[in-house]
Each structure stands twice: as structure tokens, then as C-alpha cells.
Write a protein that holds these residues in place. Structure first.
Motif, PDB file in Angstrom:
ATOM      1  N   ASP A   1      89.003 -50.082-108.080  1.00 26.01           N
ATOM      2  CA  ASP A   1      89.632 -48.778-108.314  1.00 26.01           C
ATOM      3  C   ASP A   1      90.994 -48.950-108.984  1.00 26.01           C
ATOM      4  N   ASP A   2      91.784 -49.944-108.498  1.00 22.46           N
ATOM      5  CA  ASP A   2      93.103 -50.187-109.092  1.00 22.46           C
ATOM      6  C   ASP A   2      92.973 -50.736-110.507  1.00 22.46           C
ATOM      7  N   ALA A   3      91.961 -51.598-110.702  1.00 21.28           N
ATOM      8  CA  ALA A   3      91.775 -52.202-112.021  1.00 21.28           C
ATOM      9  C   ALA A   3      91.485 -51.146-113.077  1.00 21.28           C
ATOM     10  N   SER A   4      90.767 -50.104-112.683  1.00 23.39           N
ATOM     11  CA  SER A   4      90.425 -49.051-113.652  1.00 23.39           C
ATOM     12  C   SER A   4      91.643 -48.236-114.055  1.00 23.39           C
ATOM     13  N   ARG A   5      92.722 -48.338-113.265  1.00 25.87           N
ATOM     14  CA  ARG A   5      93.937 -47.577-113.578  1.00 25.87           C
ATOM     15  C   ARG A   5      95.029 -48.452-114.183  1.00 25.87           C
ATOM     16  N   GLU A   6      94.710 -49.716-114.424  1.00 27.87           N
ATOM     17  CA  GLU A   6      95.664 -50.610-115.068  1.00 27.87           C
ATOM     18  C   GLU A   6      95.514 -50.572-116.584  1.00 27.87           C
ATOM     19  N   GLU A   7      96.548 -50.988-117.246  1.00 28.96           N
ATOM     20  CA  GLU A   7      96.496 -51.113-118.710  1.00 28.96           C
ATOM     21  C   GLU A   7      97.080 -52.466-119.086  1.00 28.96           C
ATOM     22  N   ARG A   8      96.316 -53.265-119.789  1.00 28.70           N
ATOM     23  CA  ARG A   8      96.765 -54.602-120.207  1.00 28.70           C
ATOM     24  C   ARG A   8      97.112 -54.556-121.694  1.00 28.70           C
ATOM     25  N   VAL A   9      98.343 -54.883-122.020  1.00 29.97           N
ATOM     26  CA  VAL A   9      98.831 -54.848-123.404  1.00 29.97           C
ATOM     27  C   VAL A   9      99.410 -56.217-123.742  1.00 29.97           C
ATOM     28  N   LYS A  10      98.988 -56.786-124.858  1.00 31.24           N
ATOM     29  CA  LYS A  10      99.496 -58.089-125.288  1.00 31.24           C
ATOM     30  C   LYS A  10     100.974 -57.975-125.650  1.00 31.24           C
ATOM     31  N   MET A  11     101.755 -58.946-125.190  1.00 35.11           N
ATOM     32  CA  MET A  11     103.182 -58.957-125.505  1.00 35.11           C
ATOM     33  C   MET A  11     103.388 -59.146-127.007  1.00 35.11           C
ATOM     34  N   THR A  12     104.339 -58.414-127.560  1.00 35.99           N
ATOM     35  CA  THR A  12     104.668 -58.609-128.972  1.00 35.99           C
ATOM     36  C   THR A  12     105.353 -59.957-129.137  1.00 35.99           C
ATOM     37  N   ARG A  13     105.369 -60.448-130.362  1.00 39.33           N
ATOM     38  CA  ARG A  13     106.049 -61.722-130.632  1.00 39.33           C
ATOM     39  C   ARG A  13     107.531 -61.635-130.248  1.00 39.33           C
TER      40      ARG A  13
END
Length: 510
Positions: A276-288
Motif C-alpha cells: 500500500d505504501d509502495a503504491s503511494r511512493e514516487e521514485r525520481v532519479k537524481m539529476t547530475r
């Protein structure tokens, strides 16, 4: 005629490099700007282009040799050896539009290349494409934006036409001088785009095959050979899965830590997360830029013996002086009188008395700077940057305010060049604009001092035996205790405090 190939400028504070790979051998024909060899420093990998067309002569510096800046690497003999290649290349280019457009009336093909990224920067990440295949573009219209570990670079269209192919998609890593896209100019531009778009669905099928025919970076191939790794053991982070040198280092580190991990209790990198928590997470790659900020700040903590000393300053006199002259100052100089010019002048004044705060460590030497290149930490939508105001100690209030305003605007717009962020000797960080009451700033290496400004707040103070409300600000000086003693750090901060509480001292050089 003999043309010399020499080691280019390697970047600030970098004086030597190692010859990693030669792409050409004596007798090979080379075209102008064709890559001859690759150099490795302790910071970056640098590719050396041919300064002129001709035939490869003598290779002076062999693979594995250590060379200094401007050292002789090789020679190129003038001749006709490179001419046939260039003619064949031009013939291929001439045939390409006809093949894609199906007609001799197609426009000329124009390559969109990665521009020069700045000193010591050899690659970038494609962050955003503003145009898509088939779009018409005007000359100098922005096509895409590249992100390096220091600045963002916009790539303009080299000519008017139609974008026919995007070679480097968003997220791809590209090398300086690499190809980003292809455009078609002339009457046939519009016809070339649909033909390319019809072929586009076939691309995923080609890339979906199990075979990998992407050429890895030469430095990565050498590193894999040295560490006894095969390409199958390394996960590539470059374009189309291309293995880079840093990928090999990660794979080697993972292999080395595997035995230790098996004998010790496994520790998960992050805590288990429910579905349930995973579905509300957002993973964004760090910019350089964010990755570089993180690395530099952590390196600063690991390297310097960092300590912070605090004081507070009564801002009554500075605020009164500013209110008295701000209208006249704006009318004469065309810029508002802010607090930053007072702090900059006060720091320059204090640095003359305590020069070790304006110095840096270079190996076993201390380098004292007889000038002040003031860094002004600036928050931007993409992260923290530190533009540098050069020779701030010789500038007046108006010149400082103009420089701060100009650099700040360029920083927020992502227009700062690398040169504008290099060479600082001391830094000021103003967390007060965000409401910070007190903090401990982190050093900006290789500098040995950074001043933290904070929020101005009315507080009860005892003045001449009476309790009165005063506009107070906490000041924090973080310094490198390896070369700055506690006495020097406290003295510096007291001098800044005295100059701000009685600005006339700046005029009297007291």
C-alpha cells in the motif's frame, strides 16, 4: 608540414593525466577533430581531438604514460591520407537524404551535435527535448536541454528545417561532440519527417533483441581487463547500455563486498515497504547537479576538519544606513542597496586581517590568496549553486550589488557557465531568506571558510543597562581547523560583527 598534438587544459587544479587509449596508430588517416586518444585524470576522462587533418605520425606518449598539461602526445603529418575518408563521408551524407526521402529533392541532412560543455566536463545527460520528430524548427530555436554535473546547457538548432531523427533520447548520456539528432533543411524537410516516423515502430524491435552490439567506452574496456571482469558482469549506465568507467568501478566494488556480505548479516539498503505504501511512493532519479552537490558536500565532511563558531550581530546601524540612502542609491546606481553588499565588504575587510580563512590546502602546502573571489551560495529550482564574484575586495557597494543581482538571475535561469562557478576563495550563504534562525554551513572545498547569515529577528538586548528590542542576526563561520585555529576563526567573526555594527569602520579600514 607537421602538426603537434598536445595535452589540452585538464581543468582547475589538475596538472597531469594518464594516456588511457589510443584510437589511431602511426600511418592511419585522420580527419580534423577526429578523436585520437583518451586521457584519464583523477577527476574526469578527456578525449583529445585531431587539431588538423592528415596522417598519424609518431606517438610520443604511449598508453599508460603520465603526461603534464601541454605535453607533446603525438604528431600529424600533412598529406592526402585523410581526404578520401572525408569525400566518402560527404558522399554518404549526400545519399542519406535521398534514401530517407525517396527523392533527390530532399533537403540537406544537418547533424545536431553536443556543444562544448565546459572545462573538465566530458559528458552530459539529455534532460528534456522541446521538439519531436517531424516538428519544424527555426534557426537558433531551442531543441533540447542537457544537464551536466555543474550546469544546464541548451542546444539550439544549427539551421532552420525539420527534425527528422532523435538519436539521444531523454535520460541518455552523451559525450562532448557526440550526435544528438538529425535535421533536414530545404524543401524536402517536410517529406523526410513522415518517412522517418513510418520507420520508427521498427526501432523497438531492433533494440529488443538479446544481442548487445553497443561499443563500450575505451576506458571501461581497459578497466574491465585490469579487474578481470567481463562485459556481462557490468551493468552499463551509458546510452543504450554502454559501459562506462564508473560502471566498472561499481561492479568491482560490488564483487569485493560480496564475500563480506555473505559472512555478515545482510542489511537491507532501505526498510521493507508495504504494498500500500509502495503504491503511494514516487521514485525520481537524481539529476547530475544533485548528485554532484551530494558528493561534494559529503567529500567536504570527510576531508576537512570542519568546525563552526557562532556570534550575533546587531543590525540596527546597517538597517538605518540602508534606509537613509536606499532611494538615492537606487537613483544613482540603478540597483537596490541590499544587505549582501555590507556582508561582502565586511568579510573582505576581515579576511585581510585573518588571511588563513581565505587560504586553501594543496597537498602539504598552504596557498594564501592575496585577493577575494567571493562565492555567493544561491538556491535554484534544480539545486544549490555558488556563482563567484571575482576581486570583490576591490569593488564598491554598487558594483557588488549589481554583480550579485546579475549572477543570481543567471543562476535561477540556469545560464551560469562553469567559469562563473570556479575559483572562489570564500563563500557567503544566506539561509535567512528562507527563515533560518541558526545553522552550521558546510565548507565549499577547497575553500577553508564559509559564513552563514540568518534571519533578522527582534530580540530583547541589554544596551547601556536597559533592556531594548534590537534587530539581531546569528552569524556562523564554518572553517577548516587544519589551517584555521580557533583564535583566527573567532577573530574573523568578531571583525565582521564590528564592521556591521559600526559600518563607518569599513571607511576607516579599522
Amino acid at each position: 608540414m607537421t602538426t603537434e598534438v598536445r595535452v589540452p587544459t585538464l581543468g582547475e587544479s589538475v596538472t597531469e593525466a594518464t594516456v588511457a587509449t589510443w584510437f589511431k596508430q602511426p600511418g592511419d588517416a585522420v580527419a580534423a577533430d577526429e578523436m585520437l586518444c583518451e586521457l584519464e585524470t583523477d577527476k574526469v576522462t578527456v578525449e583529445v581531438p585531431a587539431p588538423a587533418a592528415g596522417t598519424m605520425g609518431e606517438i610520443v606518449a604511449k598508453e599508460g604514460d603520465t603526461v603534464g598539461v601541454d605535453a607533446l602526445l603525438a604528431t600529424i603529418e600533412a598529406g592526402e591520407g585523410a581526404a578520401p575518408k572525408k569525400e566518402e563521408k560527404s558522399e554518404a551524407k549526400a545519399e542519406a537524404p535521398a534514401a530517407s526521402g525517396g527523392s533527390d529533392t530532399s533537403g540537406d541532412s544537418i547533424d545536431v551535435m553536443v556543444p562544448t560543455l565546459g572545462e573538465s566536463v566530458s559528458e552530459a545527460t539529455v534532460s528534456t527535448w522541446f521538439k519531436k520528430v517531424g516538428d519544424s524548427v527555426a534557426a537558433d530555436e531551442m531543441l533540447c536541454e542537457l544537464e551536466t554535473d555543474k550546469v544546464s546547457v541548451e542546444v539550439p538548432a544549427p539551421a532552420a528545417g525539420t527534425l527528422t531523427e532523435i538519436i539521444a533520447d531523454e535520460g541518455a548520456t552523451v559525450q562532448a561532440g557526440g550526435k544528438l539528432a538529425v535535421m533536414a533543411s530545404g524543401d524536402g524537410a517536410a517529406a523526410a519527417a513522415p518517412a522517418k516516423s513510418e520507420d520508427a515502430p521498427a526501432a523497438p524491435a531492433a533494440s529488443g533483441g538479446s544481442g548487445k552490439d553497443v561499443e563500450n567506452a575505451p576506458s571501461a574496456q581497459k578497466a574491465m581487463a585490469e579487474k578481470g571482469l567481463s562485459p556481462d558482469q557490468v551493468q552499463g549506465s551509458g546510452r543504450d547500455g554502454r559501459v562506462m568507467k564508473e560502471d566498472v568501478a561499481k561492479a568491482a566494488a560490488a564483487a569485493a563486498s560480496a564475500p563480506a556480505a555473505s559472512s555478515a548479516p545482510a542489511q537491507a539498503p532501505r526498510a521493507p515497504v508495504s504494498a500500500d505504501d509502495a503504491s503511494r511512493e514516487e521514485r525520481v532519479k537524481m539529476t547530475r547537479l544533485r548528485q554532484t552537490i551530494a558528493k561534494r558536500l559529503k567529500d567536504s565532511q570527510n576531508t576537512a576538519a570542519m568546525l563552526t563558531t557562532y556570534n550575533e550581530v546587531d543590525m540596527t546601524e546597517v538597517m538605518a544606513l540602508r534606509n537613509e540612502y536606499k532611494d538615492e542609491f537606487l537613483k544613482k546606481h540603478g540597483v537596490k542597496l541590499g544587505f549582501m553588499s555590507f556582508f561582502t565588504k565586511a568579510c573582505c575587510h576581515a579576511l585581510k586581517e585573518v588571511p588563513e580563512v581565505n587560504a586553501e590546502i594543496d597537498g602539504t602546502d598552504i596557498v594564501y590568496k592575496n585577493f577575494v573571489h567571493m562565492g555567493i551560495a544561491t538556491g535554484t529550482p534544480t539545486g544549490l549553486v555558488v556563482p563567484v564574484i571575482r576581486d570583490a575586495d576591490s569593488m564598491g557597494f554598487a558594483a557588488i550589488e549589481k554583480a550579485i543581482g546579475e549572477k543570481g538571475a543567471r543562476a535561477r535561469d540556469g545560464k551560469l557557465s562553469m567559469a562563473e562557478m570556479q575559483g572562489g576563495t570564500f563563500t557567503i550563504s544566506n539561509g535567512g531568506v528562507y527563515g533560518s534562525l541558526m545553522s552550521s554551513p558546510i565548507l565549499n572545498p577547497p575553500q577553508s571558510g564559509i559564513l552563514g547569515m540568518h534571519k533578522i529577528q527582534q530580540r530583547p538586548m541589554v544596551v547601556n543597562g536597559e533592556i531594548v528590542a534590537r534587530p539581531m542576526m546569528y552569524l556562523a563561520l564554518s572553517y577548516d581547523h587544519r589551517i584555521v585555529d580557533g583564535k583566527g576563526a573567532v577573530t574573523f567573526l568578531v571583525r565582521v560583527k564590528e564592521a556591521l555594527e559600526d559600518p563607518r569602520r569599513l571607511l576607516m579600514d579599522l
